[in-house]
Design a protein around this motif. Sequence first.
Motif: not given
Length: 222
Positions: A29, A31, A49-50, A54, A56-57, A60
């Motif tokens: 992960i 950003q 990407t995130g 988070d 949800d990230t 994923e």
Amino acid sequence: MHVVIMGCGRVGSALAQTLEQQGHTVAVIDQDPTAFRRLGSGFSGRRVTGVGFDQDTLREAGIEEAGAFAAVSSGDNSNIIAARVAREMFGVENVAARIYDPRRAEVYQRLGIPTVATVRWTADQMLRRLLPSGAEPLWRDPTGGVQLAEVPASEAWVGHRISKLQEETGVRVAFLTRLGEAMLPTSSTVLQEGDLVHVMMRADEVEKVEAAFSAGPEEAAH
């Protein structure tokens, strides 16, 4: 095992590549999507990407089936928040966070979040090279009572069994480095010239252990 890594800098990308080479599945992960270039074209894991804390990230990236999570971004706060989310909200068993501030790292270590304090680790590595005669700790338990250190052994110990070294000095030999290779000794392993001895010992007995290692078997027994 599936491993999720937050941060695709030099540490994160190297960690991801190493884990994948060892047969693990990996998700990274970051950003900044351009950071994934560090992984190279041969990396087959997920690039997400995130923000690493988070939920949800994290989902994923496969956090719900992950066995380990590493937070190695450039921000202390982001790393520790992400590590806590991974452990407390998703129940990931093996979690570690890189922390630049060693004082902060000690606090989180006591709270049960394993940390790697970058500044302290680098300083310790330098000390072991600048002052090779000392028993600079490689690892300390969270209470500070027990530590792992490389302790220089006198040539007088060469030819003696590791079991004798342990019995007379009161330490536990964790491993040896022989000709550049790490090895786990048995009770019958004999210390050879050039061996580097890594021992577990009480932090308040370092000077006593160093003296016994330096003195040799005859003196250590007294």
